[in-house]
Write a protein that holds these residues in place. Structure first.
Motif, PDB file in Angstrom:
ATOM      1  N   THR A   1     -19.673 -24.311  -1.571  1.00 41.02           N
ATOM      2  CA  THR A   1     -18.741 -25.455  -1.567  1.00 41.02           C
ATOM      3  C   THR A   1     -19.480 -26.778  -1.396  1.00 41.02           C
ATOM      4  OG1 THR A   1     -18.370 -24.807   0.706  1.00 41.02           O
ATOM      5  CG2 THR A   1     -16.603 -24.331  -0.855  1.00 41.02           C
ATOM      6  N   GLU A   2     -20.681 -26.742  -0.791  1.00 42.79           N
ATOM      7  CA  GLU A   2     -21.464 -27.975  -0.637  1.00 42.79           C
ATOM      8  C   GLU A   2     -22.261 -28.296  -1.895  1.00 42.79           C
ATOM      9  OE1 GLU A   2     -22.333 -25.480   2.155  1.00 42.79           O
ATOM     10  OE2 GLU A   2     -20.302 -26.109   2.716  1.00 42.79           O
ATOM     11  N   GLY A   3     -22.201 -27.426  -2.882  1.00 42.65           N
ATOM     12  CA  GLY A   3     -22.923 -27.681  -4.126  1.00 42.65           C
ATOM     13  C   GLY A   3     -24.320 -27.095  -4.151  1.00 42.65           C
ATOM     14  N   GLU A   4     -24.624 -26.254  -3.186  1.00 39.51           N
ATOM     15  CA  GLU A   4     -25.952 -25.646  -3.127  1.00 39.51           C
ATOM     16  C   GLU A   4     -25.970 -24.383  -4.003  1.00 39.51           C
ATOM     17  OE1 GLU A   4     -28.986 -23.895   0.240  1.00 39.51           O
ATOM     18  OE2 GLU A   4     -26.931 -24.394   0.784  1.00 39.51           O
ATOM     19  N   ILE A   5     -27.089 -24.174  -4.708  1.00 34.63           N
ATOM     20  CA  ILE A   5     -27.170 -22.997  -5.576  1.00 34.63           C
ATOM     21  C   ILE A   5     -27.911 -21.883  -4.845  1.00 34.63           C
ATOM     22  CG2 ILE A   5     -28.077 -22.084  -7.744  1.00 34.63           C
ATOM     23  CD1 ILE A   5     -27.736 -24.907  -8.887  1.00 34.63           C
ATOM     24  N   ILE A   6     -27.255 -20.730  -4.765  1.00 38.37           N
ATOM     25  CA  ILE A   6     -27.869 -19.575  -4.090  1.00 38.37           C
ATOM     26  C   ILE A   6     -28.116 -18.503  -5.142  1.00 38.37           C
ATOM     27  CG2 ILE A   6     -27.603 -17.879  -2.237  1.00 38.37           C
ATOM     28  CD1 ILE A   6     -25.231 -19.793  -1.282  1.00 38.37           C
ATOM     29  N   THR A   7     -29.363 -18.033  -5.275  1.00 37.01           N
ATOM     30  CA  THR A   7     -29.628 -16.934  -6.199  1.00 37.01           C
ATOM     31  C   THR A   7     -29.479 -15.621  -5.457  1.00 37.01           C
ATOM     32  OG1 THR A   7     -31.950 -17.246  -5.695  1.00 37.01           O
ATOM     33  CG2 THR A   7     -31.179 -18.109  -7.807  1.00 37.01           C
ATOM     34  N   ASP A   8     -29.066 -14.607  -6.201  1.00 34.82           N
ATOM     35  CA  ASP A   8     -28.883 -13.263  -5.655  1.00 34.82           C
ATOM     36  C   ASP A   8     -28.068 -13.290  -4.361  1.00 34.82           C
ATOM     37  OD1 ASP A   8     -29.099 -10.584  -5.726  1.00 34.82           O
ATOM     38  OD2 ASP A   8     -31.127 -10.484  -4.910  1.00 34.82           O
ATOM     39  N   PRO A   9     -26.804 -13.781  -4.408  1.00 36.10           N
ATOM     40  CA  PRO A   9     -26.024 -13.924  -3.177  1.00 36.10           C
ATOM     41  C   PRO A   9     -25.550 -12.580  -2.627  1.00 36.10           C
ATOM     42  CG  PRO A   9     -24.671 -14.452  -5.068  1.00 36.10           C
ATOM     43  CD  PRO A   9     -26.048 -14.192  -5.593  1.00 36.10           C
ATOM     44  N   THR A  10     -25.299 -12.581  -1.330  1.00 38.02           N
ATOM     45  CA  THR A  10     -24.695 -11.400  -0.704  1.00 38.02           C
ATOM     46  C   THR A  10     -23.180 -11.489  -0.889  1.00 38.02           C
ATOM     47  OG1 THR A  10     -24.468 -12.537   1.385  1.00 38.02           O
ATOM     48  CG2 THR A  10     -26.511 -11.313   1.049  1.00 38.02           C
ATOM     49  N   ALA A  11     -22.483 -10.426  -0.503  1.00 35.31           N
ATOM     50  CA  ALA A  11     -21.022 -10.388  -0.695  1.00 35.31           C
ATOM     51  C   ALA A  11     -20.358 -11.534   0.058  1.00 35.31           C
ATOM     52  CB  ALA A  11     -20.487  -9.048  -0.233  1.00 35.31           C
ATOM     53  N   ALA A  12     -20.844 -11.839   1.268  1.00 36.52           N
ATOM     54  CA  ALA A  12     -20.256 -12.918   2.070  1.00 36.52           C
ATOM     55  C   ALA A  12     -20.470 -14.256   1.383  1.00 36.52           C
ATOM     56  CB  ALA A  12     -20.886 -12.921   3.459  1.00 36.52           C
ATOM     57  N   GLN A  13     -21.686 -14.471   0.863  1.00 36.39           N
ATOM     58  CA  GLN A  13     -21.987 -15.727   0.172  1.00 36.39           C
ATOM     59  C   GLN A  13     -21.140 -15.863  -1.090  1.00 36.39           C
ATOM     60  OE1 GLN A  13     -26.185 -14.994  -0.055  1.00 36.39           O
ATOM     61  NE2 GLN A  13     -26.658 -16.696   1.318  1.00 36.39           N
ATOM     62  N   GLU A  14     -20.915 -14.727  -1.774  1.00 33.17           N
ATOM     63  CA  GLU A  14     -20.090 -14.740  -2.979  1.00 33.17           C
ATOM     64  C   GLU A  14     -18.672 -15.192  -2.654  1.00 33.17           C
ATOM     65  OE1 GLU A  14     -19.912 -11.069  -5.120  1.00 33.17           O
ATOM     66  OE2 GLU A  14     -21.914 -11.318  -5.970  1.00 33.17           O
ATOM     67  N   LYS A  15     -18.163 -14.692  -1.538  1.00 30.41           N
ATOM     68  CA  LYS A  15     -16.776 -14.964  -1.164  1.00 30.41           C
ATOM     69  C   LYS A  15     -16.565 -16.440  -0.851  1.00 30.41           C
ATOM     70  CE  LYS A  15     -14.212 -11.427   0.682  1.00 30.41           C
ATOM     71  NZ  LYS A  15     -14.044 -10.432   1.774  1.00 30.41           N
ATOM     72  N   GLU A  16     -17.576 -17.032  -0.199  1.00 30.63           N
ATOM     73  CA  GLU A  16     -17.455 -18.442   0.192  1.00 30.63           C
ATOM     74  C   GLU A  16     -17.743 -19.393  -0.958  1.00 30.63           C
ATOM     75  OE1 GLU A  16     -20.196 -18.752   3.361  1.00 30.63           O
ATOM     76  OE2 GLU A  16     -18.974 -17.518   4.716  1.00 30.63           O
ATOM     77  N   SER A  17     -18.308 -18.858  -2.053  1.00 33.04           N
ATOM     78  CA  SER A  17     -18.805 -19.750  -3.109  1.00 33.04           C
ATOM     79  C   SER A  17     -17.670 -20.367  -3.905  1.00 33.04           C
ATOM     80  CB  SER A  17     -19.715 -18.976  -4.039  1.00 33.04           C
ATOM     81  OG  SER A  17     -18.953 -18.029  -4.738  1.00 33.04           O
ATOM     82  N   ARG A  18     -17.998 -21.510  -4.532  1.00 30.60           N
ATOM     83  CA  ARG A  18     -17.050 -22.212  -5.388  1.00 30.60           C
ATOM     84  C   ARG A  18     -17.122 -21.628  -6.789  1.00 30.60           C
ATOM     85  NH1 ARG A  18     -18.453 -27.151  -8.037  1.00 30.60           N
ATOM     86  NH2 ARG A  18     -20.227 -27.386  -6.666  1.00 30.60           N
ATOM     87  N   ALA A  19     -18.321 -21.255  -7.211  1.00 32.98           N
ATOM     88  CA  ALA A  19     -18.493 -20.682  -8.547  1.00 32.98           C
ATOM     89  C   ALA A  19     -19.538 -19.580  -8.491  1.00 32.98           C
ATOM     90  CB  ALA A  19     -18.920 -21.755  -9.528  1.00 32.98           C
TER      91      ALA A  19
END
Lengths: 220, 244
Positions: free
Chosen positions: A145-163
């Motif tokens: 949501t802050e616009g940071e790009i995460i590669t290979d996200p975990t399930a938790a990171q996926e859930k919080e993501s905007r895209a």
């Protein structure tokens, strides 16, 4: 093409792979990315049903089985993504009127499942000794949501993501072969994600090479 | 001319790897007129003056100009001239249908046996094993087998007799067994006398003096697939001393 600044981190979770671990299929592999784990088996070139026969190339069938329950809509869409990527890289015209079956069994989903499926599929196809024009790998990127790009996200990171985006990248020119996206993002963000994925893919291809070398070290 | 390729012999290559084997820029005066032509074997495709690798495995070379990729596979794809062990699955008219583990069944004419004539049909039943050779094997046509060589002799081919055991091994192991001066075969010969029929399609038929010995040889062969030479020699030594 976007440039990736050195400050942007391309961090992937620990990954591992094992080939030829099943005795029945013609080629098999398991791929682990962090806690996400997928097992793949390939059968073929084998006899084909008359209804599915294609006169000038092999019929590729991809089946994704979830950890529990029966395959649903989600799995069908994953199957399509994997199948189209495999069709682009395999030399299917070398085996006309035959069938190739790729079975992907999800062992555990802890984020970036589609990219793990793609990686497992590539390793299993290689293990089966099928002719391919190039290799491919999958990379998932999440935009928080802050616009940071995460590669290979975990399930938790996926859930919080905007895209969330998954790309399949080929080994020859590092071009995008397939993309699957969810959520909203700008054109610039998409290009940034592609550039980061291309950078991450180099790591994965190096890993492919090392793991195949290890496998053949026994018969040298 | 193939120096780029020769440097990589013995290396592990992956699909997508590329080599440029362009024509020489300078003409040598001492060379005879004919330029060397490269023979691309399994796993290598030629496209113009580029060579593309299409399979993962170890690059091998045979003088003067043959290159191929050696890989571990399980599924057989027929090639003309190769000998395979097949199972007769059907009799239809004047051909037998034979399953050889490929993508479709091969046909085997009843006249393609030694001494067979229209009057004198060979005694082949459904379920029999045959050792046969491909005369037609390409991707667009139905594969065809024969049990005679060019001069009409059986030359070791034909229907199998009673006894023996059929096992499946990987195609890599089969090639190692059939290679001239194979160390695996030499190790096996030291154990006890046995009969081996090795088909290029990964099927191996074993017969030894007793059922027990047949099973030992079959199990050894199947476990050889994933062993290094030193591990294998150790195991064979233990078997020789009656340790298993």
């Amino acid at each position: 093409m976007m440039e990736v600044s050195p400050s942007e981190n391309v961090s992937l979770r620990e990954f591992g792979c094992e080939q030829t671990l099943l005795s029945r299929p013609d080629g098999s592999a398991s791929f682990v990315q962090g806690d996400t784990s997928v097992m793949a088996g390939v059968y073929g070139p084998a006899e084909v049903k008359v209804s599915k026969e294609i006169y000038d190339r092999a019929t590729l069938e991809v089946l994704v089985y979830p950890k529990v329950g029966l395959p649903g809509v989600r799995e069908r869409s994953q199957e399509q993504c994997v199948r189209e990527t495999c069709e682009a890289s395999l030399l299917l015209s070398l085996h006309p009127r035959s069938s190739l079956t790729l079975i992907l069994q999800v062992l555990h989903d802890a984020g970036s499942l589609l990219s793990c499926c793609l990686n497992a599929a590539c390793m299993a196809l290689m293990d089966a000794g099928l002719s391919m024009s190039c290799l491919f790998c999958g990379v998932t990127c999440a935009i928080s949501t802050e616009g940071e790009i995460i590669t290979d996200p975990t399930a938790a990171q996926e859930k919080e993501s905007r895209a969330l985006m998954t790309f399949a990248i080929d080994s020859k020119e590092h071009r995008v072969m397939m993309s699957s996206t969810r959520g909203s993002f700008s054109v610039q963000e998409l290009q940034q994600c592609i550039a980061i994925s291309q950078k991450a893919s180099e790591k994965i291809f190096q890993f492919y090479r090392d793991s195949v070398r290890r496998r053949y070290s026994k018969n040298l | 001319m193939f120096s780029v390729l020769k440097e990589r012999v013995g290396d592990v290559l992956l699909p997508g790897d590329e080599f440029c084997c362009g024509p020489q820029e300078t003409l040598s005066l001492t060379d005879s007129g004919k330029p060397e032509r490269l023979v691309a074997g399994p796993g290598i495709r030629q496209s113009g003056d580029r060579l593309l690798v299409s399979r993962s495995g170890v690059l091998r070379h045979k003088e003067p100009n043959k290159f191929w990729i050696e890989s571990q596979q399980r599924r057989y794809v027929p090639a003309k001239g190769e000998t395979v062990i097949g199972i007769v699955t059907a009799k239809s008219g004047d051909v037998f249908k034979v399953d050889f583990g490929g993508s479709e069944q091969a046909s085997l004419s009843y006249l393609a046996f030694e001494g067979a004539t229209k009057r004198n049909r060979p005694n082949v039943q459904v379920g029999d094993l045959v050792f046969a050779q491909f005369v037609v094997a390409n991707k667009d046509m139905e594969p065809e087998l024969v049990c005679i060589d060019g001069s009409g002799r059986a030359n070791g081919m034909g229907v199998f007799g009673a006894g023996g055991l059929l096992i499946k091994v990987s195609l890599g192991l089969v090639r190692r067994l059939l290679a001239p001066h194979s160390d695996l075969r030499a190790d096996l010969e030291k154990l006890f006398p046995c009969e081996l029929v090795v088909g290029m399609n990964g099927r191996v038929w074993v017969r030894a003096a007793s059922v027990q010995q047949t099973l030992i040889v079959a199990n050894l062969l199947q476990s050889c697939d994933t062993m290094t030479p030193s591990q294998r020699q150790q195991l064979f030594k233990r078997v020789q001393q009656g340790g298993l």
